[in-house]
Scaffold this motif. Structure first.
Motif, PDB file in Angstrom:
ATOM      1  N   GLU A   1      22.576  -5.135   0.215  1.00 31.56           N
ATOM      2  CA  GLU A   1      22.640  -6.203  -0.785  1.00 31.56           C
ATOM      3  C   GLU A   1      24.089  -6.676  -0.967  1.00 31.56           C
TER       4      GLU A   1
ATOM      5  N   VAL B   1      19.857 -12.263  -2.516  1.00 30.75           N
ATOM      6  CA  VAL B   1      19.024 -11.090  -2.235  1.00 30.75           C
ATOM      7  C   VAL B   1      17.760 -11.120  -3.082  1.00 30.75           C
TER       8      VAL B   1
ATOM      9  N   SER C   1      14.733  -8.355  -3.975  1.00 33.74           N
ATOM     10  CA  SER C   1      14.674  -6.900  -3.816  1.00 33.74           C
ATOM     11  C   SER C   1      13.396  -6.285  -4.364  1.00 33.74           C
TER      12      SER C   1
END
Ligand code: CP
Length: 307
Positions: A57, A67, A69
């Motif tokens: 990241e 990013v 996630s």
């Protein structure tokens, strides 16, 4: 679509190019600050991680990207029974590249076969962990200046330690290397790794249970954690977990320029009193992992025509 599932998916010239890119990023970080602007990395981690997920990241942020996630299987629809194939087909609609960790060996390959974007294996069970090997290679390059003519001691859980399997595969392709495999009988390197990497490439190796007796030979000592999560019963884990604990005393006969490595997390394998020893490289590996992941993201997105 090019993915990286195994360290063997990268040729030796490509490994050299990744190291060169990582070195250039270290020297000129500003030149890379917008390289992945408006691109997205999805990190899908169905197993715990600190270094690998956060360094992926951080890598994407430092390349100017963003990013998405998933950390922990319970926070995605995998918890409802969704397959890896359907998960990555879905994530391919939102992200330009995927880094995935999964407890099952082979899950990363299934992901790569179904995704519409490049997939990077961030660890699949006890099988492979290619990007840890990239971190290890940059560390060896920076410490030793070469990938050849090294005596490498691998110590601890060599059966379930996926970082060990990937590192053996990488260094077995370079000339003049020799391995000393140090483990309890129950945690030896699997036969398939010995057959496909060491024997096939004619790489010399020896096996022992005694770390101190081989210490003077080593250029690199790669310590590993006994992988509790891969054991079938707690009793065996408790019996084997403290098989090797590196202390300053055990380094008495080590080379002055030994490099002490560990993929981390550490439990008991290296005494904290070694952390200030100039030969300790394990926190350098952590940082190097970010630079090599930046280099790999760049390589795969360029090949995919995304940047
Ligand atoms: N070396 C490594 O894979 O660390 P994490 O499990 O914290 O990602």
């Amino acid at each position: 679509m090019r993915s990286v599932i195994d360290i063997l998916d990268l040729s030796l010239p490509e490994l050299d190019a990744l190291v060169a890119t990582a070195e250039d990023i270290i020297a000129r970080p500003d030149d890379y600050a917008d390289a992945c602007r408006r691109k997205k990395l999805a990190t899908l981690f169905f197993e715990p991680s600190t270094r690998t997920r956060l360094s992926f990241e951080a890598a994407m942020y430092e390349l100017g990207g963003n990013v998405l996630s998933v950390a922990g299987g319970n926070t995605s629809s995998a918890a409802k029974g969704e397959s890896v194939a359907d998960t990555v087909k879905t994530v391919s609609c939102y992200a330009d590249i995927i880094a995935m960790r999964h407890p099952k060996e082979g899950a990363a390959l299934v992901a790569a076969n179904n995704a519409k974007v490049p997939v990077i294996n961030a660890g699949d069970g006890g099988h492979c962990h290619p990007t840890q090997t990239l971190a290890d290679l940059l560390t060896i390059h920076r410490e030793k200046g070469r990938f050849t003519d090294l005596t490498v001691g691998l110590c601890g859980d060599l059966k379930f330690g996926r970082t060990v399997h990937s590192l053996i595969n990488a260094l077995s392709r370079c000339t003049g290397n020799r391995f000393v495999l140090i483990s309890p009988e129950e945690l030896k390197v699997p036969s398939y790794v010995k057959a496909e990497a060491l024997k096939k490439n004619g790489v010399p190796y020896s096996q022992t249970t005694d770390l101190e007796s081989v210490m003077p030979q080593l250029d690199i000592l790669y310590m590993t954690r006994v992988q509790r999560e891969r054991f079938f019963n707690e009793e065996d884990y408790l019996r084997l977990k403290d098989s090797y604990i590196l202390t300053p005393e055990k380094l008495k006969n080590a080379k002055k320029d030994l490099s002490i490595m560990h993929p981390l997390p550490r439990v008991n394998e290296i005494s904290v009193s070694i952390d200030d020893d100039p030969r300790a490289c394990y926190f350098k590996q952590v940082l190097n992992g970010k630079y090599m992941r930046m280099a790999l993201i760049l390589m795969l997105l360029k090949e995919a025509g995304t940047i």
